[in-house]
Design a protein around this motif. Structure first.
Motif, PDB file in Angstrom:
ATOM      1  N   TRP A   3       0.615  -0.767   0.039  1.00 34.54           N
ATOM      2  CA  TRP A   3      -0.068  -0.076  -0.119  1.00 34.54           C
ATOM      3  C   TRP A   3       0.408   1.188   0.303  1.00 34.54           C
ATOM      4  N   THR A   4       1.603   1.691   1.095  1.00 34.84           N
ATOM      5  CA  THR A   4       3.308   2.153   1.283  1.00 34.84           C
ATOM      6  C   THR A   4       3.109   2.524  -0.375  1.00 34.84           C
ATOM      7  N   ARG A   5       3.165   1.843  -1.317  1.00 32.19           N
ATOM      8  CA  ARG A   5       4.606   2.024  -2.669  1.00 32.19           C
ATOM      9  C   ARG A   5       3.325   2.312  -3.669  1.00 32.19           C
ATOM     10  N   ARG A   6       1.868   2.045  -4.334  1.00 34.01           N
ATOM     11  CA  ARG A   6       0.273   2.322  -4.227  1.00 34.01           C
ATOM     12  C   ARG A   6       0.579   3.903  -4.414  1.00 34.01           C
ATOM     13  N   ILE A  24       0.365  10.270  -5.688  1.00 32.24           N
ATOM     14  CA  ILE A  24       1.289  11.263  -5.079  1.00 32.24           C
ATOM     15  C   ILE A  24       1.634  11.945  -5.972  1.00 32.24           C
ATOM     16  N   LEU A  25       3.281  10.618  -6.424  1.00 32.96           N
ATOM     17  CA  LEU A  25       3.674  11.422  -7.210  1.00 32.96           C
ATOM     18  C   LEU A  25       2.877  11.859  -8.755  1.00 32.96           C
ATOM     19  N   ASP A  26       2.147  10.889  -8.690  1.00 31.63           N
ATOM     20  CA  ASP A  26       1.881  11.471 -10.196  1.00 31.63           C
ATOM     21  C   ASP A  26       1.340  12.079 -10.282  1.00 31.63           C
ATOM     22  N   ASN A  27      -0.134  12.525  -8.953  1.00 33.64           N
ATOM     23  CA  ASN A  27      -1.500  13.681  -9.252  1.00 33.64           C
ATOM     24  C   ASN A  27      -0.899  14.726  -8.891  1.00 33.64           C
ATOM     25  N   GLY A  28      -0.175  14.336  -7.677  1.00 33.19           N
ATOM     26  CA  GLY A  28      -0.014  15.854  -7.042  1.00 33.19           C
ATOM     27  C   GLY A  28       0.818  16.206  -7.272  1.00 33.19           C
ATOM     28  N   LEU A  69       7.585   4.380 -20.741  1.00 31.98           N
ATOM     29  CA  LEU A  69       8.903   3.270 -20.092  1.00 31.98           C
ATOM     30  C   LEU A  69       7.997   2.729 -18.973  1.00 31.98           C
ATOM     31  N   HIS A  70       7.963   1.583 -19.737  1.00 23.12           N
ATOM     32  CA  HIS A  70       7.048  -0.046 -20.666  1.00 23.12           C
ATOM     33  C   HIS A  70       6.015  -0.259 -18.684  1.00 23.12           C
ATOM     34  N   GLY A  71       5.644   0.439 -18.947  1.00 26.47           N
ATOM     35  CA  GLY A  71       3.681   0.244 -18.014  1.00 26.47           C
ATOM     36  C   GLY A  71       4.133   0.971 -17.083  1.00 26.47           C
ATOM     37  N   LEU A 105       7.745   4.635 -11.868  1.00 27.38           N
ATOM     38  CA  LEU A 105       9.295   4.541 -11.945  1.00 27.38           C
ATOM     39  C   LEU A 105       9.969   4.526 -10.678  1.00 27.38           C
ATOM     40  N   VAL A 106       9.815   5.538  -9.732  1.00 25.95           N
ATOM     41  CA  VAL A 106      10.426   5.641  -8.244  1.00 25.95           C
ATOM     42  C   VAL A 106       9.646   5.053  -7.465  1.00 25.95           C
ATOM     43  N   VAL A 107       9.238   4.224  -7.407  1.00 21.97           N
ATOM     44  CA  VAL A 107       8.498   3.262  -6.376  1.00 21.97           C
ATOM     45  C   VAL A 107       8.993   1.889  -6.889  1.00 21.97           C
TER      46      VAL A 107
END
Length: 383
Positions: free
Chosen positions: A218-221, A226-230, A275-277, A283-285
């Motif tokens: 859940w942490t990785r999700r 947050i990174l993508d949408n924030g 970026l291969h999915g 990509l960060v996590v």
């Protein structure tokens, strides 16, 4: 020669105060690198890296503190350096009560400044050798070389008058310090295997990290979301908005919706294709979107997944809150508002129940992944 051990208390206190801030700056990139390498985060690895940084800060403060008054330093006439090796040993033999043929003098000699000061220089770099052997898995010859370089950095810091801040050195560059510090680091490397038995080995940490890195937690999700949408999504939307303004389309009524939808497609469809999915946040996590049989997800699956999540789920929640506010806050109790409230409420309730169901059953595959025929997987750790 008098050694006041109280002077070491101040550097230790300063290191304790400064450590949380400096450690955040230095250790965070190191932890990110470790995460990128293994795909997971271990608390013990963080403890080791944080404590290593704290040790380095403390050692550095012990070398430069307490800082004297520049005017007093300018009046110093003491030697700037000593290039005669083993001078500390000669001073110990000449100025202490130590007599090799008289065992009663041995303990007393160990309490005298001419022994305490050299011993301190050995102890100063002893942890350095332990860390290099334990966590960084360096051989003894490299530990000795790195210990010498660390000591040389300390001595040059002193010789430069703290990088030119002072008109002259306020502590002497001493070749004996190089010898003693290097010896301390080497001894730390020698005793490290004994200490390592009480703690998880580096290999054990790596194996556990790799195993943990295979799980989509859940942490990785949450971090990816947050990174993508924030961060990424607003940045892309901002660039698109600027482009429209430069094209003279800033006043178009469809502009906000167009910017929002195109940015959505760029972040959650185009980027995963390139970026291969993985989106940038994934990509960060070290996560990626693939099909059920773990083949690369095509553009239609990615578009359906993003549409179900961001155009259906999030907009249903947004629409439900809007209709609820219209009815109960602004007293706009029209039939159409009630229909919207019920319609959006049903979709929002479904998404919430689906989330709770996956949380309880630990399926970790929500309706948008099921209907799009996709799933999230962890990228393999780099070897």
């Amino acid at each position: 020669m008098n050694v006041n051990l109280n002077i070491y208390a101040f550097p230790l206190k300063m290191a304790l105060l400064v450590f949380p801030f400096v450690a955040l700056i230095i250790a965070l990139p190191l932890l990110i690198v470790q995460y990128r390498r293994y795909g997971s985060f271990l608390a013990w690895r963080a403890v080791v890296l944080y404590s290593f940084i704290y040790y380095l800060i403390t050692a550095y403060f012990l070398v430069i503190l307490p800082l004297p008054d520049p005017a007093a330093v300018a009046k110093l006439v003491s030697p700037r350096y000593n290039l005669i090796p083993f001078n500390a040993l000669r001073n110990f033999l000449d100025y202490t009560v130590f007599r090799i043929g008289d065992p009663s003098t041995w303990l007393a000699a160990l309490k005298q400044p001419w022994f305490i000061q050299p011993a301190f220089n050995v102890v100063l770099t002893l942890p350095f050798g332990v860390y290099l052997r334990y966590y960084f898995k360096r051989p003894l010859w490299q530990i000795a070389g790195m210990g010498f370089l660390l000591s040389l950095f300390f001595e040059l810091t002193q010789l430069s008058g703290l990088y030119g801040i002072y008109p002259r050195p306020y502590r002497m560059f001493d070749v004996d310090d190089l010898i003693l510090n290097t010896t301390g680091a080497f001894l730390g490397g020698v005793i490290a295997p004994v200490l390592m038995r009480a703690f998880p080995t580096r290999d054990a940490m790596d194996e556990r990290s790799v195993a943990k890195g295979q799980r989509v937690t859940w942490t990785r999700r949450l971090v990816a979301f947050i990174l993508d949408n924030g961060l990424v999504w607003p940045l892309v939307a901002g660039v698109l908005d600027l482009a429209l303004r430069l094209l003279g389309l800033a006043n178009s009524s469809w502009q906000p919706v167009a910017v929002w939808v195109v940015a959505l497609a760029v972040v959650h469809v185009l980027m995963p294709l390139l970026l291969h999915g993985a989106t940038l946040g994934m990509l960060v996590v070290r996560l990626a979107i693939v099909t059920v049989d773990e083949a690369p997800a095509n553009v239609w699956r990615l578009a359906l997944r993003a549409g179900l999540l961001y155009l259906v789920t999030l907009q249903s929640w947004r629409g439900f809150l809007w209709a609820f506010t219209e009815i109960y806050s602004y007293d706009h109790q029209s039939q159409s508002n009630y229909i919207l409230l019920v319609g959006f409420g049903v979709v929002a309730a479904f998404t919430i129940l689906n989330f709770i169901w996956n949380l309880v059953m630990r399926h970790h595959r929500f309706f948008y992944d099921v209907w799009a025929g996709t799933k999230l997987v962890a990228r393999p750790a780099k070897k």
